[in-house]
Design an enzyme around this catalytic site. Structure first.
Site, PDB file in Angstrom:
ATOM      1  CG  ASP A  65     -50.409 -26.121  89.771  1.00 60.07           C
ATOM      2  OD1 ASP A  65     -49.374 -26.147  90.452  1.00 60.07           O
ATOM      3  OD2 ASP A  65     -50.441 -25.746  88.585  1.00 60.07           O
ATOM      4  CD  GLU A 119     -47.328 -31.050  83.114  1.00 56.84           C
ATOM      5  OE1 GLU A 119     -47.062 -31.170  84.325  1.00 56.84           O
ATOM      6  OE2 GLU A 119     -47.116 -30.010  82.473  1.00 56.84           O
ATOM      7  CG  ASP A 151     -43.717 -26.154  86.978  1.00 57.19           C
ATOM      8  OD1 ASP A 151     -44.443 -27.154  87.165  1.00 57.19           O
ATOM      9  OD2 ASP A 151     -44.133 -24.991  87.093  1.00 57.19           O
TER      10      ASP A 151
END
Length: 886
Positions: free
Chosen positions: A491, A413, A410
């Site tokens: 999300d 990015e 997670d």
């Protein structure tokens, strides 16, 4: 005529400006850049009390640019030229470059599984059907394709909004996009890829093979415009006769999806967070007690000791091996999260080891970059370097010894807190391997950071156990990530719009080479209502990756959390999935070996049929068609189902419900089903096998079934069984038999239950032994018509007497539920703000109404609606500084 406009939006009077961020009108310097009119340039002119946007809109087909010096505009002609090309890889694949010089200057391909395939031409007399034009201005390369009217665009990877992409524009820049909307232009992954379906149904693929920030502009019908820093090649695949053929050709370049272990196709239950091992065990046991199928429990970041990766909280998760053993004994696998941000703390063994091995990303001055994430100040591994990937893989190898079955990457990015860019500075330095591009700044490697982290994690799991297939889930990715990891759509929000978008988002990822994906079922942020959750589980159970996940601070979102009616629908939906697991597993074997998608848009059944190209509430799983309702007030049976030409027969598992999707099987097809189970481990090859048969107009059908151990790599050495079943009608008898087999496995001794679909849900049954010829006696036409009519009447009556799950606004104990509905819009002049108004709410977007351009996409901190302030925020063509005070 070109039109210009000036609008204003209030900002803080305390906003500070620096010479680096304010426009040239403030510092007297030229912007020193050229902008294609097609990019709809926005330049902020900021005074002490107002934000002023100047924009020039382009007209279709305009071949000019605007040079901006100070406040003046100057039109400059664009000298477009055809790109040079060479055939590569295989028939129908071409590489285009602006020139020989640009070809030599291009960086190595990260998307291709073998970069030499990208460089070496093949002997071919083929000539491309479509040759793009190229304009190279300053440091920007603008590539344009033109196609005939009636052409449809798809792909572009992980994108929100509509399925057919004409009219849309996206920017490939991996972004932590909490609560994204239909107009958000950058999400968590980058796939600079467009699937082009021509009016004839022939299909072409266009890949801009660059890791840099890339604009893909599809706003004009039939026009693709790609803008990114020089130099990068364009790779085209086709035109071929079908979209599947294009995706198969693409897979020969970027690779196919890894073969998932069979358990990974079951239902996954997750939450941020299950706060202790006792709570995890309780959740697992409740699934078994309630006989709701499930296979995997996920541990979010709170299992760690102070958010330190590779550690466990000594009080709440004191013995992860014991927890894993208990879960395994109960038929569950355990997946644990690992983030890239490593806490900067001497004495923490991961930080000390990384510092000793010099693996951290550095700032422009050579010192390790420090950014704040969950643990506080963090350093970040440089996965572009093979030494770092090996270091990380060995950490993963040791981590797996704690009973870890899969790993969740997670925040990769990479996300960084308390900066408006949401990531690290673009001038950070990566010491990349030569075959990736060498030493480059972060702007070059940003979009592949998550993919390379997933690769390192995958390789670490391989080191831990060579007899098990790794399972990795990544939030960030790049085209080609499917070689190492599954993904989810980030999300999302608990509302009907996001339920609807989840179908198209899963399909777009599949059309971009990533077939193993799914959304957070029920929505991550906000509180789902019972009907929304049940409806989402109904369609989510048919997605390739099936996981429920919800945010901290929201109500419980397990299948039993919304009342008995919703629980029963969720149970039925997941039983459907588990009966279809032999079919899902076969589809993944086909995807792994050929590159075909698992879930595909309905138009794949007939690419020439323009009616099917914009259908967004249905999709195909091979010959199986799923139609779902994403409208709160209507069940799936109440909608008009646009079906492809040919025979499509409705069926169910005697579980029809308005909140469950409607299922059809294409004529000429056979799919394999299993009896219902609670988890994958209950499956046995000796179980009865169900063959669902739908004959075509000629009375024939065929299908195949792939079987192996469900894990490991025996299937690569012949230890598998592929069975090809055929059915054929002769007069009043249908015979079903095995036509051929592949693999070394012996056929298990098991019974076969053949269900021959007649239409309207009616079917005929026959039993036999697998491998033997099975005969089904077909009644007369009048008797078949009567069976169909009776079945249709029974279905209609059942659906009329079955109510939708209640759409309750407030459930007992849900404090603040009245605030957590769908996003609301606040209007201020020419501006619209889209806001979710619960405590800790977020601004989802800030849109300039006259132009339709989204200006702001960021989050509000949990403390009183105050957004993070910063010195840099990138939007389409601008840099700004701002403070939001209200």
């Amino acid at each position: 005529m070109e039109r210009s406009f000036v609008t204003q939006a209030a900002v803080s009077s305390s906003s500070s400006l620096t010479s680096e961020t304010r426009p040239s009108s403030f510092n007297g310097r030229s912007l020193r850049s050229l902008y294609p009119i097609s990019t709809s340039l926005f330049l902020p002119v900021i005074s002490s009390s107002a934000l002023v946007l100047k924009s020039t809109l382009r007209r279709k087909g305009n071949k000019s640019l605007v040079r901006m010096t100070g406040d003046s505009l100057e039109t400059v002609d664009m000298a477009s030229k055809d790109m040079i090309f060479k055939p590569i890889l295989e028939h129908g694949v071409f590489r285009f470059d602006c020139s020989v010089v640009h070809r030599k200057a291009a960086f190595p391909s990260v998307s291709f599984k073998n970069s030499k395939d990208w460089e070496v031409p093949i002997v071919s007399h083929d000539v491309p059907a479509y040759i793009p034009t190229c304009d190279c201005l300053q440091d920007q390369q603008v590539v344009t394709f033109e196609f005939s009217p009636g052409t449809s665009f798809y792909g572009t990877g992980e994108v929100s909004g509509q399925l057919e992409r004409t009219g849309k524009r996206v920017f490939t820049w991996n972004t932590d996009a909490w609560g994204y909307g239909s107009g958000t232009t950058s999400l968590y992954q980058s796939h600079p890829w467009v699937l082009v379906v021509l009016p004839t149904g022939e299909t072409l693929g266009v890949l801009a093979d660059t890791t840099r920030k890339c604009e893909i502009d599809l706003r004009n019908e039939g026009i693709i415009r790609i803008i990114s820093p020089t130099s990068y090649p364009i790779i085209t695949f086709g035109p071929f006769s079908s979209p599947t053929a294009v995706l198969e050709s693409l897979s020969h370049a970027i690779g196919t999806v890894f073969m998932p272990p069979k358990w990974a196709l079951g239902y996954h239950q997750c939450r941020w967070s299950y706060m202790s091992d006792k709570r995890v065990a309780e959740i697992a046991q409740t699934f078994r007690d309630k006989k709701i199928p499930s296979d995997v429990i996920w541990m979010d970041i709170d299992y760690m000791d102070g958010f330190r990766c590779f550690t466990f909280d000594k009080e709440r998760f004191p013995d992860p091996n014991a927890l894993a053993k208990d879960l395994h004994n109960n038929g569950f696998k355990a997946i644990w999260m690992l983030d890239p941000g490593i806490k900067q703390e001497e004495g923490y063994y991961v930080y000390d080891s990384g510092s000793k091995n010099d693996v951290w990303i550095s700032r422009a001055d050579g010192k390790p970059f420090i950014g704040e994430v969950w643990p506080g100040p963090c350093v970040f591994p440089d996965y572009t370097n093979s030494k770092t990937r090996s270091w990380w893989a060995n950490l993963v190898k040791e981590f797996v010894s704690n009973g870890v079955d899969g790993i969740w990457n997670d925040m990769n990015e990479p996300a960084v807190f308390k900066v408006v860019t949401k990531t690290m500075p673009e001038n950070n330095i990566h010491r990349g391997d030569d075959d990736l591009g060498g030493v480059q700044n972060h702007s070059h490697y940003h979009n592949v950071y998550g993919m390379l982290m997933a690769r390192s994690t995958y390789e670490g799991m391989e080191l831990a156990d060579k007899n098990k297939r790794p399972f990795v889930l990544t939030r960030a990715g790049f085209i080609g990530s499917q070689r190492y990891a599954a993904t989810w759509t980030g999300d999302n929000l608990s509302n009907w719009e996001h339920l609807h978008m989840s179908i198209s988002m899963v399909l777009q990822l599949g059309l971009s080479g990533q077939p193993l994906s799914g959304p957070d079922i029920g929505g991550f942020a906000g509180n789902a209502t019972p009907r929304l959750f049940g409806r989402w589980m109904g369609v989510g159970a048919m997605f390739p990756f099936c996981r429920g996940h919800s945010e901290a601070g929201t109500d419980d979102h397990e299948p039993w959390s919304f009342g008995e009616e919703c629980e029963e629908v969720c149970r039925a939906a997941l039983k459907r999935r588990y009966q279809l697991l032999p079919h899902f597993y076969t589809l993944f074997y086909i995807a792994h070996t050929t590159g075909a998608p698992v879930a595909a848009p309905i138009f794949f059944a007939d690419p020439k049929d323009s009616r099917l190209r914009t259908v967004e509430n249905g999709f195909l799983l091979g010959p199986l068609l799923i139609y779902a309702s994403t409208l709160s007030s209507q069940g799936s049976h109440e909608l008009q189902h646009i079906l492809p030409r040919g025979i499509w027969l409705r069926f169910d598992f005697e579980d029809s419900h308005p909140d469950l999707p409607t299922l059809y099987l294409q004529g000429g097809s056979i799919i394999s089903l299993a009896p219902p189970h609670l988890h994958v481990g209950e499956f046995s090859l000796s179980d009865d096998l169900i063959l669902l048969v739908s004959l075509d107009e000629n009375g024939k059908a065929k299908g195949l079934l792939f079987e192996d151990d469900g894990d490991g790599y025996g299937y690569t050495k012949g230890r598998f069984l592929v069975t090809h079943y055929i059915a054929e009608r002769h007069s009043s008898t249908v015979t079903v038999k095995v036509s051929k087999t592949e693999g070394d496995w012996q056929r298990p001794k098991r019974r076969i239950h053949v269900q021959l679909l007649l239409g309207g849900g009616a079917m005929l049954d026959a039993w036999g032994m697998d491998g033997e010829i099975i005969h089904i006696k077909v009644p007369s036409e009048s008797e078949v018509s009567e069976l169909i009519s009776t079945s249709n009447e029974r279905f209609k009556l059942h659906m009329e007497n079955t109510k939708l799950i209640p759409e309750k606004e407030v459930l007992p104990g849900q404090k603040g539920m009245e605030l957590s509905k769908e996003p609301i819009e606040l209007n201020s002049g020419d501006w619209k703000l889209n806001i979710v108004p619960w405590i800790g709410g977020r601004i989802l977007s800030m849109r300039h109404v006259p132009s339709g351009i989204q200006w702001l996409h960021s989050r509000i901190d949990i403390n009183g609606y105050e957004e993070y302030s910063g010195t840099e925020y990138r939007s389409a063509g601008c840099t700004e500084e701002y403070n939001v005070i209200e």
